[in-house]
Each structure stands twice: as structure tokens, then as C-alpha cells.
Design an enzyme around this catalytic site. Structure first.
Site, PDB file in Angstrom:
ATOM      1  N   GLU A 154      11.241  -1.882 -30.670  1.00  0.00           N
ATOM      2  CA  GLU A 154       9.981  -2.621 -30.670  1.00  0.00           C
ATOM      3  C   GLU A 154       8.878  -1.768 -30.057  1.00  0.00           C
ATOM      4  O   GLU A 154       8.341  -2.059 -28.986  1.00  0.00           O
ATOM      5  CB  GLU A 154      10.167  -3.951 -29.931  1.00  0.00           C
ATOM      6  CG  GLU A 154      11.115  -4.866 -30.684  1.00  0.00           C
ATOM      7  CD  GLU A 154      11.694  -6.002 -29.839  1.00  0.00           C
ATOM      8  OE1 GLU A 154      12.603  -6.685 -30.323  1.00  0.00           O
ATOM      9  OE2 GLU A 154      11.234  -6.206 -28.696  1.00  0.00           O
ATOM     10  N   HIS A 173      13.578  -3.575 -25.662  1.00  0.00           N
ATOM     11  CA  HIS A 173      14.182  -3.275 -26.965  1.00  0.00           C
ATOM     12  C   HIS A 173      13.524  -2.022 -27.542  1.00  0.00           C
ATOM     13  O   HIS A 173      12.349  -2.057 -27.902  1.00  0.00           O
ATOM     14  CB  HIS A 173      13.990  -4.470 -27.908  1.00  0.00           C
ATOM     15  CG  HIS A 173      14.766  -5.667 -27.481  1.00  0.00           C
ATOM     16  ND1 HIS A 173      14.292  -6.955 -27.602  1.00  0.00           N
ATOM     17  CD2 HIS A 173      15.993  -5.756 -26.911  1.00  0.00           C
ATOM     18  CE1 HIS A 173      15.210  -7.780 -27.144  1.00  0.00           C
ATOM     19  NE2 HIS A 173      16.245  -7.088 -26.710  1.00  0.00           N
ATOM     20  N   GLU A 178       5.352 -11.696 -28.089  1.00  0.00           N
ATOM     21  CA  GLU A 178       5.892 -11.067 -29.293  1.00  0.00           C
ATOM     22  C   GLU A 178       4.745 -10.585 -30.169  1.00  0.00           C
ATOM     23  O   GLU A 178       3.895 -11.373 -30.556  1.00  0.00           O
ATOM     24  CB  GLU A 178       6.724 -12.083 -30.095  1.00  0.00           C
ATOM     25  CG  GLU A 178       7.901 -12.673 -29.342  1.00  0.00           C
ATOM     26  CD  GLU A 178       9.170 -11.844 -29.486  1.00  0.00           C
ATOM     27  OE1 GLU A 178       9.097 -10.779 -30.121  1.00  0.00           O
ATOM     28  OE2 GLU A 178      10.207 -12.266 -28.957  1.00  0.00           O
ATOM     29  N   HIS A 219       7.298  -7.788 -26.212  1.00  0.00           N
ATOM     30  CA  HIS A 219       8.280  -7.511 -27.265  1.00  0.00           C
ATOM     31  C   HIS A 219       7.593  -7.334 -28.615  1.00  0.00           C
ATOM     32  O   HIS A 219       6.399  -7.554 -28.751  1.00  0.00           O
ATOM     33  CB  HIS A 219       9.262  -8.692 -27.400  1.00  0.00           C
ATOM     34  CG  HIS A 219      10.315  -8.730 -26.353  1.00  0.00           C
ATOM     35  ND1 HIS A 219      11.626  -8.436 -26.601  1.00  0.00           N
ATOM     36  CD2 HIS A 219      10.247  -9.035 -25.035  1.00  0.00           C
ATOM     37  CE1 HIS A 219      12.321  -8.556 -25.485  1.00  0.00           C
ATOM     38  NE2 HIS A 219      11.502  -8.918 -24.514  1.00  0.00           N
TER      39      HIS A 219
HETATM   40 ZN   LIG Z   1      12.565  -7.847 -28.358  1.00  0.00          ZN
END
Ligand SMILES: [Zn+2]
Length: 1162
Positions: free
Chosen positions: A860, A857, A1039, A954
Site C-alpha cells: 500500500e 502493508h 484508506e 492504509h
Molecule cells: Zn492495509
């Protein structure tokens, strides 16, 4: 006197007179078909007298184990005698007027409501009905109704609604009877079906006869009347009827009257109730129009402004603001289309889905707005559609996977092995024989040149310049000065001190003069190819005459060992963007040295959001003040460059930039619109743009007006990042958290349903922040998070290669080419074998694989910083790093979505799709990086080398800390309570070990935020597919917060690149511990470490919160939520006001709140 034995006596003093009387009453009820009216009348009269005179008798009747209530209700049901009934109602009124909800609860549970309603019905048949009886019944119903969840239905089915309405119509002047009747009506009306039915009976008009201008008399009646009206107006049908009869101007006039006369603010709740009516009537379009026509916006705006200084009037300001926002005419975004400015022609277009939709849209279609808002009034509410009131909404999460077959990891070989064999070339280390290779610490030894068996068209493009030797095949050992002393530089050991940055100091004046010349643009000259070799330099630095000052580049080499401005420019040349960017942003060129200051999570100032919203509303009230001047527009490149010195200059035409349009709204306020992801019409969150031509010392307000997420960490203390070129030149090249008055709220720009997944009537959100610039002639950059470009990755990889020692086996392959023609690097890092001896080669080849990926992504960027920390640690000189390399073979794809990163996307690749939803069935043409990364994993599985750990890095935009998502059958099953037999599943708890280790050592990591539940919506993500199809038990998404931490060492601080990089390094150290725990040979020597696993097993059953399914929002509501959640088209809005108990419909029937006192508050 003989004391009779009675049921009520248990455990209660037998001397109690009232209990004795109750006993007699009970016998009267039981024994006779024709109860003696006289006796009952006397008994109830005596009980009533006792209750009225002796406090303790109430307690005795309602005491635990007493059946007093049953006896009283049975008597009420049996008798027809008016006096007896009045006695009993008197008893009940006395009993229920104190003790809060508990006593009412007992009354309701014993069936009291039905008996009362039945009594009401029969009393209504008398002509005329007994006033005293009606008064008593309604007083009781007013107490009971709000506590009985089913009261509305019971009353309707019983036919009680009409009795009350008729009574009310006949007694409008009878204030004694009016109040309890209205109170009951208010409860009736809180049921939506009742509201429609009451509206048909003319109750809306009736309420307008009760409410009126300011008066000190009968304020209780007025308040209840307003609340009833407010409840009735929630029905669209009633609202329409009311608007037709001019209720909106009437309500506004009443509100103004109270506002003028209630100077001591004694009747705030009445004023709020008037606003409550306006709030509900403006749920329909007709109502909003009526409010605008009646000058309602100006009235509410000016009354609110007058209320602002008095804090106790905040509920009025908040509700007014809610109404104004709702009525604010919806605007369209000032764009020709919401599709991205840039278009990328795909090799093949998917047959359906959002991308196909974009391609198939005929040109000229206005996709910025649609008829979202126009079909609302066609809906008619029927009496039937809300009959589901008895269904309790369960907080059931249907996203959790419940299909056990899908939960069981099932290795699927989707591609034939012959095809997978082509990935062998990415694993040459496994067939390398290391013959003729000199091992050990000899400084002359050079590891074998990396074999990169790539297809010819995938060769990296390297443009040599006159400033740097060609680096396409670097020999790092010759270039690293530290290596000659046998000690590579260890930047981690050096203190990060700003003083150590060497600078060529210039006089203040001189610096400014230089800057005005040199801070123009940092542009790559497209004509400067390999032949003429001028390379990339800032305009006017090299080619102009010697008088021109040279831009001082901060010397950060000591602090940023992986950064080199010249190398960066070199890298940019081979980066291919869709718009064909030639400019380079200064921050990427200069580099970022993490500042040594604490950056606390910003405390939200009370009322910020309200102030911002009022400023927005002023645009409508005072349209003459609005400049509305477009100062930057990607759609229209011909927008003249402003030269008046009053207007900011914007730019974002560089790698990862994505500003589409800037509009000057007021002198120092700008609306900004972000570009959509390429081949998409939405995903706006990431931003990166440049601002210049600012005035010093003045606050500038920036509003990004096309945000889409319903909430943001900007509401919870996250600040934007700013990079000042002046600061960089004077010694602080860094991104800093900045901006005040930050908030994020729904605005009045309507979202096209085309971009909102078909949902109509949605709005965009505004992210607003205010900045005061410190330097004249500065160039500043703003970003959502610390930028990390694809060119930066290439530069870092080049510099990392220079850190290679003979002990390190590093190979960089090109995994594939992206759609945009960029190369996706794949790294292999491990330790070179001790020798070419068979045993050593055997150990080498048997090392387990750890597979890491990041940055699927593009928005990010934190994921890339964590990855940088991981790579730097793995390539580092520490013994731990060496142990790690000896323990594992690392396969790393550091950037899964280079195209998205380069083009300033937030979420997607050039295919307009979220690549992390393509893992189940990636297309080699449209999703090459995912297709080939999965291919590598499939190859590993097919050759019995399934990785020990897979982790995809992420960033998380709505949560704090760093945490992991993993996959566990058991923990998923526990969440769903499927069936007991499935819980007998045997499952290795190994998936928990790594997060547990991380929580013990990485300060930013929070185990409590981890989740191991497999969600249906995530079934095509890397984590779930690698777990289910490849069979990697430890398959994770890691994350990292974009905001900061609320636990551990960094509690209360925003996260910076230093913490992110540290996280990446800690991840490596955790892998080393994992190695010790998973290696059977070493278990005996590390018994103490086994505690981790034991600990896990011990706590397995206790852990509930860590396994709890992670909800979208985990932040507590803040004070201004009432404003924040305003939704124009919501029929029923959650009323978040502190006086919510005011509204009987929302009162918890089991709570003990003193609802009976509500009118005394007025
Ligand atoms: Zn992500």
C-alpha cells in the site's frame, strides 16, 4: 331476475353477470353435501363462456376485494364431474394467461397449486387418463410452477413427478400434450432433489429422444427439452450417467448442426440451451474430459470465432468461453515451489500457523499443485443433502462483533508500568526544561540537539562518501539557503511546471549513444565502503574514461524539495534487504514529479476480457505457436541473458522489486510470476519490475498470472504505472498511468490448497495489460502503484529535518530495529515552547498527542505518499502548520513495516505474517515495530496522555476515494439488531467529527464510504486494539484508493501522488479544525464551527448508508461478469445472462415478468 346478495359484490357493479354467476356457484358450494352436478356444470360453463367472450369479466373476477378465485378453487376441489373440472380449468387458464405474475400470485396464495397437483394425481389414476384433462392441468401447472417458490417440493411430496413422467413417456409423439408436460418437467427439474429423482426415472434419456439436430419444426418443444436436460445435468449423478452414455459428443454434434444451419440466427436461444447443457455437464471432471476427447475445445473455439462478428450472438460466445475456460486443463505454475525465492531465518518460529507450516515442509515436497481436483468425483449427491431448499439464505454478516462486552472500550494494561517506563526516553520533550535555549525568531538560535537515547546497537548506519558530507547529525539551518533570507522555500507555492526542470540537452543521437552505455545498471559497489569512499554511481559513469558520457540526472531540486539522487544512494547503503540488493531502480534515484495531465479512470472496452481469454485458449488450440521461453528466473539465476534483440529483458533485483519469473509466450507476450512475500507462499498483488530491450511501436502484452484476489480495480479503470528512463532524462521524470486492454480474470493455473488456506480447486487470476513503448533503447519500470521505498523514506526524513526552524520541535528517534536489521524511525513534531517560562512549558507539556502510523502493508505505497504529505505539511512554514504544532504533539511512525517494503512484499513482514493482525498480542521478537508502537501507546495511556487521535494510513485495492474506518459501539449494534436495551448506550459522537470535517474539505475523501463498525475479523488491527485497549475514541484506519475517485473534485480521475500528498496535508488541517471543536476554551469563539457537531447529531438517525457495513465488493457488475465469475468446480453458477428469466428456477416468484411468453421468443 332477482339479484342475489353475495360476498363478491362489494364495491363492484351489481349488474355484473359473471359475479352473479359466481355468487350462485358459491351458494352451491356452501349449501350442499351433494352439490347438484348439473347446476355446477352449467354455472361454470356459463362463466367460461363469458370469460372467453368478454374481456372485462376477467377483471371483474380478479378485481380487488373479489373473492372470485376462492369460489372457483372451492368448486374445483368439491367437484368430481369431469366436464365441470374442465370448465373450471378453462376458466383458470383464461384468467392466468394474462396479467402476469399478480394473478398467478393470487392463485398460489389461495392454495391453488396443491389443488391442481391433487387433481393431477387423481387424474393419473384413471386408465387411460383423460388427455384433455391432463392437457389442461399441465398448461396451468406450467404457468403456476415458475411463480411458486415451493412448487418443486410440493410436486415431489404429492407424487406428481411420476404422473407427468409416465404421461410424457406415453405421448412422445403427441406434440399438443408434449409441450405443457415438458414445461412442467422443466420446473420440477429446477429443484435439485427432483433432478436426482427424475434422473433415476430415466428422464435424462427421455430428453435425448426429444432433442435433436436442426429442424424448423417443434422448436418450442426442443427448447424446453433442452432446458429440462440442462437443469437435470446440474446433478452430478445425472451428469455422470449422461457422460457415460456419450452425451457430450452428441450435444457437440447437435450444436454444430444448429450452428451450421441456423444461418439467420433465428434460434439463438436453442443454440444457447445446447451450450447450457454442455456447461452443466462439464461441471464434473468426467464431463470436462469427455469434452476435450470429443475435440470440444476446437469446436467451441471455431464456432465462437464465427459468432464473434454478430453482436446478438454474444451469449453464445460468452457461454462457449465459459465452458472452454472450465475445460481448459489446469496447469501448474512453472515453479519449483510456491514458497518465496528468499528465505529469512526467524529468531523463533511460531508453533503453528502458516509460517510454521512453511518451515516444517519437508524439502522436495511439491507444493505447487496438490490433489485439489481429484477427489471431486468421489462425491455422490444424495437426495437428503439438498433438503434445505426451504431455508432462505439471509444476507447476514457474521463478521460484525455482537458481544457487547467486547465492544465496550476497555483499557487493558497488559504490560507492567515498570516495563513501560522504558518508553519514557521517547518522550523527552515532556521533561525538557528548555533552559539556556534561545527562543523567538533569532536566526542563530538552534534547537537542542535531538536526544536520542537509543541502545547502542540501534545506532543508524551512515556511510560517508566523498560526494556528500556526513549527515548523521545534520545541522539543517546551515544547509538551507532559503533560511538565510529568513524564508524557507515553500515548494507548495511554486507551480509544478515541467519547463522549470533544468536539463543538459544532448543531441538525439548522442543521447541514445549515452544511454546504451549508461542505462545499464545503477549499482552500489559493495566494495565501496566508507574507506575508499567511491560511493554509488551508475556503472561506467565515473570510473571509465572521459569519453564515456555522464548520465544526465534530471534536475528536480526545485520541484522535489525532498528528493536528492545522491542522498538517495547514500540512504540505500544502510538499507538491508534479504537478497542483499545492490542495484538501485532509476525511478527511485531520479525521483517522481507528478505530471500535470489528467489521468482519467480508463473506460472498459466491451469484450476485452473475452478477447484475452480467447487468446489464452488459443494456446491450447495451437500449441505450436507458443514459445514458452523463460527469459528471467530468480529461482535459476543461470538463465542465459537473451541477446537476440527480439526478447525483452526483465529485472527486479532492487528495493521493493518482486518479479520472480518471466516467460515469453508469443513474440510480444509475456507471462510474469510474482514472488511470494518472504517466509510465505502467497500474497501476490504488488509488483515492481524493470523491462528493457524493447522494440518501438509494437504492442506488448504482459500477464501477471499468479494474482490471488478475486477481483481488482484493474477491472474498474485502474491502470498500471510506468516510468520511462528516456522520458526522465528528457525532462519528465515521472510515473504515468499506462496500459490498455487491462483486465483481471480467473485463469487456468491451479492454486495449491497449501497456499489457498486449505481450500481446494482454486485457481489463480491473471492481470493483463498491453503497452506500446515509445522510445528505443529505453529502460521502463512497471509498478502496481507509485513506489515508495524505505530508502526514500530515510531520504525524505533527512530532507525534512533540513526544514526545521527554531519554532519547530522535531526529533527523530529509532523506535526499534526490525527483524531484517533496519531501523524503524519515530518522529516527534510539535512547536518549541514560547519560552522556558513555566506557563509556556506547562502549555507545551499539556498539548494533546496525535499518533499517526503508516505502511504496515508494504503493497500500500499510497499510504506512504499520504504520510509524506502529512509530514511535509507539519514541517512547513504556514501559519496553519505552526498552529497545529502549537496545538498538538505529533508522534509518528511513518513506516511500520520497513522490511516488507524493502523486500518487495505485498502484505507481510519478514515473519511471514500480516503485522496489522498482531496488535492484540504482538511478539517483541517477531513483531518489534508493532510491539513497541503499542508500547508507546500503552505508556501514554498509563501516564494519562491517551492520544486524542490515532490514525493508521492504509491503501485500499477494491474501492475508490479516500475514507476512514472508525469504531463505534452504537453503529455496530445497529448493524446487528442485537437488542433494544443495548441501544441505550451512551456514546460520544466525537468519532464522527474528523471524517465529517475531512469530507467537507478534502476533495478525495468520501464520508459515504466510511464505516464505524467493529468487525470480528479486525479485532487484532491497530484501529480496534488502540480503541479498545488504549481507549482512544478517535481511532481510525484511513484508506486511500489505489485507483481513483468517483465523487468530488477528482471524480473520474485516477489518483496520483499529488492528490495523495494533498490528502495528507488536508488531514492536518482537519486536525486543526478538530482542535477548535474540542477545546472548551475556544468553543465560544467558534460557535459557527459547532454546526458540524450539531449537524452530526441531527443526521445521526438518518445516516444509514455511511454506517452500512462495507462489503468486500462495492463495484457494480460489469457486462462480462458471466465470464469473470467462471469457477470450474462450482456446482451451481449464478446465471448472469440477460435472458435469465428463461430459467424458471431463478425467476423471482413475485415478479411480473412475462414468463409465459418465453417460448414465443424462439
Ligand atoms: Zn492495509
Amino acid at each position: 331476475m332477482n339479484k342475489p346478495k353475495m360476498a363478491t359484490e362489494k364495491g363492484i357493479p351489481s349488474s355484473s353477470r359473471v359475479l352473479m354467476l359466481l355468487g350462485q356457484l358459491e351458494r352451491t358450494n356452501g349449501e350442499a353435501l351433494h352439490p347438484d352436478t348439473e347446476v355446477t356444470r352449467q354455472l361454470t360453463g356459463k362463466i367460461l363462456h363469458l370469460i372467453q367472450t368478454q374481456e372485462k369479466t376477467r377483471k371483474e373476477i380478479m378485481g380487488k376485494g373479489s373473492s372470485g378465485m376462492e369460489v372457483i378453487l372451492a368448486s374445483l376441489e368439491n367437484t368430481r364431474d369431469l366436464q365441470t373440472i374442465l370448465n373450471i380449468l378453462g376458466i383458470l387458464n383464461e384468467l392466468l394467461s394474462v396479467g402476469g405474475g399478480r394473478r398467478v400470485g393470487v392463485f398460489v396464495s389461495k392454495g391453488g397449486t396443491a389443488i391442481l397437483l391433487q387433481l393431477l394425481l387423481s387424474a393419473g389414476k384413471e386408465s387411460p387418463p383423460s388427455e384433455e384433462l391432463m392437457l389442461q392441468i399441465h398448461c396451468l401447472l406450467a404457468k403456476v410452477g415458475p411463480k411458486d417458490r415451493k412448487f418443486g417440493i410440493k410436486a415431489r411430496l404429492n407424487g406428481a413427478l411420476n404422473v407427468t413422467v409416465n404421461l410424457l413417456k406415453q405421448n412422445l409423439q403427441n406434440h399438443k400434450l408434449l409441450l405443457p408436460c415438458l414445461q412442467v418437467l422443466r420446473v420440477y427439474a429446477s429443484n435439485s432433489v427432483n433432478a436426482v429423482s427424475l434422473g433415476k426415472s430415466g428422464v435424462v434419456d427421455l430428453m435425448f429422444k426429444i432433442i435433436g439436430p436442426y429442424s424448423k419444426k417443434n422448436t418450442s418443444v426442443l427448447k424446453v427439452g433442452l432446458d429440462t436436460l440442462s437443469a437435470l445435468l446440474k446433478s452430478k449423478m445425472n451428469a455422470r450417467r449422461a457422460v457415460d452414455r456419450g452425451c457430450v459428443p452428441a450435444l457437440l454434434a447437435i450444436y454444430q448442426d444448429w450452428h451450421r444451419n441456423d444461418t439467420r440466427h433465428r434460434h439463438m436461444l436453442i443454440r444457447k440451451s445446447i451450450l447450457g447443457c454442455l456447461k452443466n455437464v462439464t461441471n464434473i471432471k468426467l464431463g470436462r474430459k469427455a469434452l476435450i476427447d470429443a475435440d470440444g475445445m476446437r469446436i467451441l473455439y471455431s464456432t465462437s470465432t464465427e459468432c464473434l462478428p454478430v453482436r446478438t450472438l454474444d451469449p453464445l460466445v460468452n457461454t462457449s468461453s465459459l465452458i472452454m475456460r472450465k475445460c481448459f486443463p489446469k496447469n501448474r505454475l512453472p515453479l519449483p515451489t510456491i514458497k518465496s525465492v528468499f528465505h529469512f531465518q526467524l529468531p523463533n518460529i511460531p508453533a503453528e500457523g502458516p509460517v510454521a507450516q512453511i518451515y516444517n515442509q519437508p524439502p522436495g515436497v511439491d507444493d505447487v499443485v496438490d490433489e485439489s481436483d481429484d477427489n471431486e468425483d468421489a462425491e455422490m449427491d444424495t437426495e437428503m443433502d439438498t433438503e434445505n431448499e426451504e431455508e432462505e439464505k439471509e444476507a447476514k454478516n457474521d463478521d460484525i462483533e455482537t458481544d457487547i462486552r467486547k465492544l465496550r472500550p476497555a483499557k487493558v494494561l497488559t504490560r507492567p508500568f515498570d516495563e513501560l517506563r522504558s518508553y519514557e526516553r521517547f518522550f523527552v520533550e515532556l521533561s525538557e526544561d528548555f533552559q539556556g535555549f534561545e527562543f523567538g525568531n533569532t536566526k542563530t538560535a538552534v534547537p537542542p540537539a535531538p536526544r536520542t537515547p537509543q541502545p547502542r546497537h540501534l545506532q543508524p548506519i551512515v556511510v560517508p562518501t566523498d560526494r556528500a558530507p556526513p549527515l548523521s547529525c545534520p545541522d539543517p539551518l546551515l544547509k538551507t539557503p532559503g533560511m538565510e533570507k529568513g524564508e524557507p522555500p515553500r515548494y507548495e507555492d511554486q507551480p509544478l511546471s515541467l519547463e522549470s526542470i533544468a536539463l543538459t540537452k544532448a543531441t538525439e543521437q548522442g543521447l541514445d549513444r549515452e544511454l546504451t552505455h549508461s542505462l545499464d545498471k545503477l549499482t552500489l559497489d559493495p566494495s565501496a565502503g566508507p574507506e575508499n569512499g567511491t560511493g554509488a554511481v551508475p556503472d561506467g559513469t565515473q570510473e571509465e574514461n572521459a569519453e564515456q558520457a555522464v548520465l544526465e540526472v534530471p534536475d528536480t531540486a526545485a520541484l522535489l524539495p525532498l528528493h536528492d539522487p545522491d542522498l538517495y544512494l547514500e540512504m540505500v547503503k544502510s538499507t538491508r534487504s534479504v537478497p542483499g540488493y545492490t542495484e538501485v531502480a532509476y525511478p527511485d534515484y531520479f525521483g517522481h514529479v507528478a505530471p500535470n495531465v489528467r489521468e482519467p479512470i480508463l473506460e472498459r472496452v466491451y469484450g476485452v476480457q473475452r478477447t484475452k481469454i480467447f487468446q489464452d485458449i488459443e494456446r491450447l488450440i495451437h500449441p505450436g505457436d507458443i514459445l514458452d521461453k523463460v527469459v528471467y528466473d530468480l529461482d535459476l539465476q543461470s538463465v542465459p541473458v537473451v541477446t537476440d534483440g527480439e526478447t525483452l529483458k526483465f529485472n527486479s533485483q532492487f528495493e521493493s522489486g518482486n518479479l520472480r519469473k518471466a516467460i515469453q509466450v508469443r513474440k510480444n507476450e509475456y507471462d510474469l510470476i510474482l514472488n511470494s512475500d518472504i517466509n510465505s507462499n502467497h500474497y501476490h498483488q504488488w509488483f515492481y519490475f524493470e523491462v528493457s530491450n524493447m522494440s518501438v511501436g509494437q504492442p506488448y502484452r504482459f500477464n501477471i498470472i499468479n494474482c490471488e484476489k478475486s477481483n481488482s480495480q484493474f477491472n474498474y479503470g485502474m491502470q498500471v504505472l510506468m516510468y520511462s528512463v528516456q522520458e526522465a532524462i528528457s525532462g519528465s521524470p515521472c510515473w504515468e498511468r499506462t496500459g490498455l486492454d487491462i483486465c483481471y480474470y480467473k485463469n487456468h493455473f491451479s492454486r495449491s490448497s497449501i497456499a489457498a488456506g486449505g481450500q481446494k480447486g482454486k485457481s489463480y487470476y491473471t492481470m493483463t495489460f498491453t503497452v506500446t513503448f515509445q522510445h528505443k533503447d529505453d529502460v521502463c519500470y512497471f509498478a502496481y502503484h507509485y513506489p515508495y521505498t524505505y530508502s526514500a523514506l530515510k531520504m525524505h526524513l533527512r530532507k525534512l529535518a533540513e526544514m526545521r526552524t527554531p519554532q519547530i520541535y522535531l526529533r527523530e528517534d529509532v523506535l526499534c530495529e526490525t527483524l531484517g536489521g533496519n531501523l524503524c524511525p519515530l518522529l516527534t513534531i510539535t512547536a518549541t515552547p514560547e519560552s522556558s517560562h513555566n506557563d509556556h512549558l506547562c502549555q507545551f507539556r499539556n498539548r494533546p498527542v496525535v499518533f499517526l502510523t503508516a505502511r504496515v502493508h508494504p503493497g500500500e505505497t499510497n499510504a506512504s505518499w499520504v504520510m509524506k504529505g502529512t509530514l511535509e505539511f507539519l514541517m512547513g512554514p504556514s501559519t496553519q502548520a505552526q498552529c497545529l504544532r502549537e496545538a498538538y504533539i505529533f508522534k509518528i511512525v511513518p513506516m511500520l513495516n520497513p522490511d516488507g517494503v524493502i523486500n518487495g512484499n505485498h502484505r507481510c513482514s519478514l515473519s511471514g505474517e500480516d503485522l496489522n493482525r498482531q496488535w492484540q498480542n504482538p511478539s517483541p521478537e517477531l513483531h518489534p515495530t508493532v510491539y513497541h508502537t503499542k508500547g508507546l501507546l500503552q505508556y501514554l495511556a498509563a501516564t494519562h496522555r491517551t492520544p486524542l487521535v490515532f490514525c493508521d494510513y492504509h491503501g485500499h485495492s477494491r474501492k475508490k476515494n479516500v475514507f476512514m474506518y472508525g469504531c463505534s459501539v452504537k453503529e455496530t449494534v445497529w448493524q446487528t439488531n442485537v437488542n433494544a436495551t443495548s441501544c441505550d448506550l451512551h456514546e460520544d459522537l466525537g468519532y464522527r467529527t474528523l471524517p465529517k470535517i475531512l469530507s467537507q474539505m478534502a476533495p478525495a475523501f468520501s464520508l459515504a464510504s466510511c464505516s464505524f463498525v467493529v468487525e470480528r475479523s479486525k479485532e487484532a488491527t491497530a484501529r480496534v486494539v488502540v480503541w479498545r485497549e488504549i481507549g482512544v475514541q478517535r481511532s481510525y484506519t484511513m484508506e486511500s484508493t489505489l485507483c481513483g475517485c468517483d465523487q468530488g473534485k477528482y471524480k473520474g480521475l485516477q489518483i496520483g501522488t499529488r492528490e495523495l500528498e494533498e490528502m495528507g496535508a488536508q488531514f492536518c488541517i482537519a486536525l486543526l479544525r478538530l482542535k477548535r471543536l474540542t477545546s472548551p476554551l475556544e468553543l465560544r469563539n467558534h460557535a459557527h464551527l459547532l454546526d458540524v457537531e450539531n449537524d452530526l447529531i441531527d443526521t445521526r438517525c438518518k445516516i444509514t448508508s455511511p454506517t452500512t457495513y462495507v462489503m468486500e465488493e462495492d463495484e457494480p457488475a460489469f457486462l462480462e461478469e458471466v465470464d469473470y465469475s467462471a469457477e470450474s468446480n462450482d456446482e451451481i453458477e449464478p446465471d448472469m445472462d440477460p435472458e435469465f428469466h428463461d430459467n424458471p428456477a431463478l425467476t423471482d416468484p413475485l415478479s411480473d415478468s412475462e414468463i409465459n411468453n418465453q417460448d414465443s421468443l424462439i
